[in-house]
Structures are given as C-alpha cells and as structure tokens.
Design a protein around this motif. Structure first.
Motif, PDB file in Angstrom:
ATOM      1  N   ARG A 126      -5.082 -10.205  12.507  1.00 56.29           N
ATOM      2  CA  ARG A 126      -6.386 -10.795  12.822  1.00 56.29           C
ATOM      3  C   ARG A 126      -6.255 -11.952  13.814  1.00 56.29           C
ATOM      4  NH1 ARG A 126      -7.598 -11.422   8.095  1.00 56.29           N
ATOM      5  NH2 ARG A 126      -6.872 -13.555   7.794  1.00 56.29           N
TER       6      ARG A 126
ATOM      7  N   SER B 215       1.686  -0.279   9.386  1.00 54.44           N
ATOM      8  CA  SER B 215       1.970   0.437   8.131  1.00 54.44           C
ATOM      9  C   SER B 215       2.716   1.734   8.398  1.00 54.44           C
ATOM     10  CB  SER B 215       0.659   0.720   7.389  1.00 54.44           C
ATOM     11  OG  SER B 215       0.040  -0.486   6.976  1.00 54.44           O
ATOM     12  N   ARG B 216       2.327   2.419   9.454  1.00 57.50           N
ATOM     13  CA  ARG B 216       2.995   3.674   9.792  1.00 57.50           C
ATOM     14  C   ARG B 216       4.453   3.419  10.206  1.00 57.50           C
ATOM     15  NH1 ARG B 216       4.395   8.452   8.641  1.00 57.50           N
ATOM     16  NH2 ARG B 216       4.524   9.969  10.343  1.00 57.50           N
TER      17      ARG B 216
ATOM     18  N   ARG C 291      -2.872  -0.372  10.852  1.00 58.90           N
ATOM     19  CA  ARG C 291      -2.462   0.999  10.538  1.00 58.90           C
ATOM     20  C   ARG C 291      -1.168   1.362  11.265  1.00 58.90           C
ATOM     21  NH1 ARG C 291      -8.085   1.345  10.908  1.00 58.90           N
ATOM     22  NH2 ARG C 291      -8.083   2.177  13.036  1.00 58.90           N
ATOM     23  N   TYR C 292      -1.028   0.868  12.492  1.00 60.74           N
ATOM     24  CA  TYR C 292       0.193   1.088  13.264  1.00 60.74           C
ATOM     25  C   TYR C 292       1.389   0.437  12.557  1.00 60.74           C
ATOM     26  CZ  TYR C 292       3.490   0.128  17.122  1.00 60.74           C
ATOM     27  OH  TYR C 292       4.602   0.014  17.929  1.00 60.74           O
TER      28      TYR C 292
ATOM     29  N   ALA D 219      -8.671  -5.674  17.490  1.00 60.20           N
ATOM     30  CA  ALA D 219      -7.675  -4.601  17.352  1.00 60.20           C
ATOM     31  C   ALA D 219      -6.888  -4.696  16.056  1.00 60.20           C
ATOM     32  CB  ALA D 219      -6.701  -4.634  18.536  1.00 60.20           C
TER      33      ALA D 219
ATOM     34  N   GLY E 236      -7.544  -3.924  12.961  1.00 63.41           N
ATOM     35  CA  GLY E 236      -7.585  -2.740  12.107  1.00 63.41           C
ATOM     36  C   GLY E 236      -6.633  -1.655  12.566  1.00 63.41           C
ATOM     37  N   PRO E 237      -6.772  -1.186  13.808  1.00 64.71           N
ATOM     38  CA  PRO E 237      -5.832  -0.171  14.305  1.00 64.71           C
ATOM     39  C   PRO E 237      -4.386  -0.658  14.291  1.00 64.71           C
ATOM     40  CG  PRO E 237      -7.725  -0.337  15.752  1.00 64.71           C
ATOM     41  CD  PRO E 237      -7.854  -1.458  14.769  1.00 64.71           C
ATOM     42  N   LEU E 238      -4.191  -1.946  14.607  1.00 59.73           N
ATOM     43  CA  LEU E 238      -2.834  -2.473  14.621  1.00 59.73           C
ATOM     44  C   LEU E 238      -2.239  -2.486  13.221  1.00 59.73           C
ATOM     45  CD1 LEU E 238      -0.928  -3.747  16.819  1.00 59.73           C
ATOM     46  CD2 LEU E 238      -1.398  -5.902  15.669  1.00 59.73           C
TER      47      LEU E 238
ATOM     48  N   GLU F 209      -2.034  -9.267   7.266  1.00 58.34           N
ATOM     49  CA  GLU F 209      -3.417  -9.186   7.733  1.00 58.34           C
ATOM     50  C   GLU F 209      -3.760 -10.351   8.643  1.00 58.34           C
ATOM     51  OE1 GLU F 209      -5.902  -8.842   4.319  1.00 58.34           O
ATOM     52  OE2 GLU F 209      -5.162  -6.836   3.780  1.00 58.34           O
TER      53      GLU F 209
END
Length: 413
Positions: free
Chosen positions: A389, A404-405, A401-402, A395, A397-399, A385
């Motif tokens: 940050r 994690s995917r 998720r990226y 960005a 938050g979206p990063l 995190e």
C-alpha cells in the motif's frame, strides 16, 4: 511539548536510542515509510499542518543485537563487474546515486533500528593459522585423503586436527591474548573456517571423537582427481570436544568471558554424546526457504541447540538464497519462524548474511526481516500489506497477489 529521547554514546552497546525514537515517531504518528534505499523508497505523506494527540510511547528492543549485513563492494562483486564491463568506480558512483535522497535521514539500515551489539567477536576464527603455524606444527592441521596435512592449497580456510592437544593449548593462549588486547569484548570466536577445497581431518583420534549414532552428512574429499563426496556421521561431537577444551582453559584464566562457535556445515546438527561448556555461545546458521523439508529440519535443530546451549543467536544465510537476484520470496514463513525463535529465552540477537541489494526481487524479504528484528511480535501479514500500500498505492492489490504467488513458487523451487 514533544520529547524524543533515548540512550546515547554513554551506552556503547546501542547508542542510537534517540534516533530510534525519531524514526518511530515519524512512522507511527506521521505515516512516513522507508521501504528501500533511494528517493523512491521514501514515503512522506503531504500535510499542511501536523497535529499529534497526546501520547506516551516507550520501547526496549527484545533483541540486544539486530543485524542485517549491508553487502558492499568486494571481490565477488568485482568478478561480476568484470563480466559486465563495469569498473569499480562506476559501480560505487551508480550505487551512491541510487541510494541518495533529497531529505536528510539515517540510511535504510539505521532507519529500521538495526543496531546494538552483543560484545562478541564472531566469525570463522582461524584464517591465518596455517600461515602462522603450518611449518612448525603441521600436526595441528587436518589429515587429508592423500596422507598429508598440507593446507597450502587453501591456507585461509585451513581445516584443523581438533583432537590435537598442542593445537588446543595454542588456540587457548591466542584467545586469552585476544581478550587481553580487547578488554571491552565479552567473548571471542573459536568457530572453524568455512568452505574451501580442504577435507576435514580423518586421523583416528578425530574420528574417535565422532558420535557413532550421529546423523549422516555428506563430506567432501579433495585430491588430484577432483572432488569426491561420501557419507559420514555429523562432526558436531568432535567440534564440541575442541570447543569445550578451549573454553575450559580460557575461562579458567579469564572467568566470565565467552567463546563463540557455529552450528553450521557438517556440524549443523546438535551434539549427541557431549554437553556444551556453559560459556559457549552458538551462532545458528542453518535455514533454507527453498525446500520445506530443510526448513522443518532446521527448526528442529534450533530447538535442540537452544536446549543444549545457555546462549544462542540467529545467524542465517537465508537471505543469500537470492544472491543472484532471483525472485525468491519467503516473508510469511520467515516471519512465523522468527517469531517462534525470538520467544526462546536463550536467543540473544541476530546477524543476517546478508542484504545483497536486490531490491526489485528481494526487497520484501529485507523489509520484513528489518521490521521483525526490532519487534518480532509484529503481524507479518500487516507488514506485507503496508509495504504494498505504501510503496505502490493503487497497484497494491495486484502486487500483493504477485508477492503471494512468488512466495508459493519459492517453496517449490
């Protein structure tokens, strides 16, 4: 008054303690981050004044050696440069420019307190053995499928006839001489050569040293017809015979000195029939984050090796999974494993092969590995995190998720 103090050149095993104190202060009290090499990787919060409340912080790293190899220019890099039409000079100039920053600081590796040494010479130990002894003593080398012991096809990666008493005596004498020439060393390597196009020894004496109940591994035989793979029991027990025989001779002559060996290749699995000499140090290599079953298998092997050896350290090839630049991410799984391994009282340190400088796709792996080397008990989720940050602001938050995917896809690769 502010005092930032640490060991210096009078503690040669890890002389950069004052620098560690400075970077720790900058991070923990002023919010500075060094996420990746170069100016964009430095995060320095802007402040009109600096105020720091009274504090006292003392830290001693639990791992005496914390190493992530810094891959530089080499023959492999040049092969890629040739394909792309770049010269070595262009590569070195562009890399230097990419890593430059306007403010002076340690490089990324030293900033993250990667350092210390176990005082052990390690690595594949017999790269020149064929050159030195092949003509006079071909019987010291592995019997090949064609019935010869010729290693000239790949002399730098010669395979040995580890049951040969003459070889054991010669290697022992060479290692004693190496220790005498380098008295500051705590130990030297007797780890077998790596890879190449030569087969392991198939002579009856070596075969008799293998544990019949050992796990099955895939070996390769090379001939004029090319490569042929076949099943065989693991070679660990024959290697332990060789290592023990050398260790017995060396430690009789030089008590207290250590011999470094590898859990790797066809001898990754722990021994079945033989116990390790107490002065052997095991470098543990196997770990694979592209296949969950292989990861779990490696964790079981680690537990068995750490029970079998008095000393062990972690030398994984895990970071090489993305050597092509592919977007393989595994910070959370790596973090969970590393924390568990670091709690093993037998673990001495680390030696990761290696940072290949694919920062756009592998940077989070490098960053988490560096942070945990200093303090394996850190919260991996918090590190991930903070990376998002600090480096990407809105960005994050979206990063996240990226990331994690990508990590989920890596586990399915």
């Amino acid at each position: 008054m502010l005092a930032l103090l640490g060991p210096d050149e009078r503690t040669p095993s890890d002389p950069h303690g004052t620098m560690y104190a400075v970077t720790t202060f900058l991070e923990e009290k002023l919010g500075v981050r060094y996420l990746w090499p170069g100016e964009s990787g430095k995060v320095v919060p802007k402040r009109g004044t600096i105020e720091v409340a009274e504090f006292r912080l003392a830290a001693t790293p639990p791992l005496a050696q914390r190493r992530i190899r810094n891959a530089g220019y080499g023959a492999g890099v040049q092969t890629g440069l040739d394909r792309l039409g770049f010269t070595a000079e262009e590569f070195k100039r562009r890399r230097t420019a990419a890593e430059a920053t306007t403010s002076s600081s340690p490089d990324w590796f030293r900033w993250h307190k990667l350092g210390g040494t176990l005082g052990l010479a390690s690595g594949h130990a017999f790269g020149r053995l064929w050159e030195k002894h092949g003509k006079a003593h071909p019987d010291w080398f592995a019997l090949q499928p064609n019935g010869s012991r010729d290693q000239s096809r790949d002399p730098g990666r010669a395979r040995l006839c580890v049951s040969n008493p003459g070889l054991i005596a010669a290697v022992s004498e060479e290692k004693i001489a190496e220790l005498d020439a380098n008295p500051e060393l705590l130990g030297v390597s007797i780890a077998p050569n790596d890879g190449g196009r030569l087969s392991f020894c198939s002579c009856p004496r070596c075969e008799a040293l293998d544990a019949p109940a050992g796990p099955e591994v895939a070996l390769a035989a090379y001939s004029g017809l090319g490569k042929r793979e076949y099943k065989h029991v693991a070679l660990t027990d024959r290697m332990v015979y060789f290592w023990n025989a050398v260790a017995e001779r060396v430690t009789t002559a030089r008590p207290g000195k250590l011999l470094v060996v590898d859990a790797y290749s066809a001898y990754s699995t722990p021994p079945i029939a033989r116990k390790l000499h107490p002065n052997l140090v095991v470098r543990f290599v196997p770990m694979n984050y592209l296949k969950e079953s292989s990861r779990q298998e490696a964790l079981r092997w680690w537990e068995d090796w750490s029970r079998a050896a008095r000393r062990i350290y972690y030398r994984p090839n895990a970071l090489l999974a993305g050597r092509s630049g592919a977007a393989y991410l595994f910070p959370r799984r790596f973090g969970a494993d590393f924390r568990a391994m670091s709690r093993d009282k037998m673990m001495m340190g680390t030696d990761f092969d290696s940072c290949q400088h694919h920062w756009a796709t592998q940077g989070l792996n490098y960053y988490v590995a560096a942070r945990l080397n200093w303090n394996p008990e850190q919260n991996v989720e918090a590190i991930v995190e903070d990376y998002g940050r600090s480096g990407f602001g809105p960005a994050a938050g979206p990063l996240g998720r990226y990331f994690s995917r990508l990590e989920a896809l890596t586990g399915e690769a």
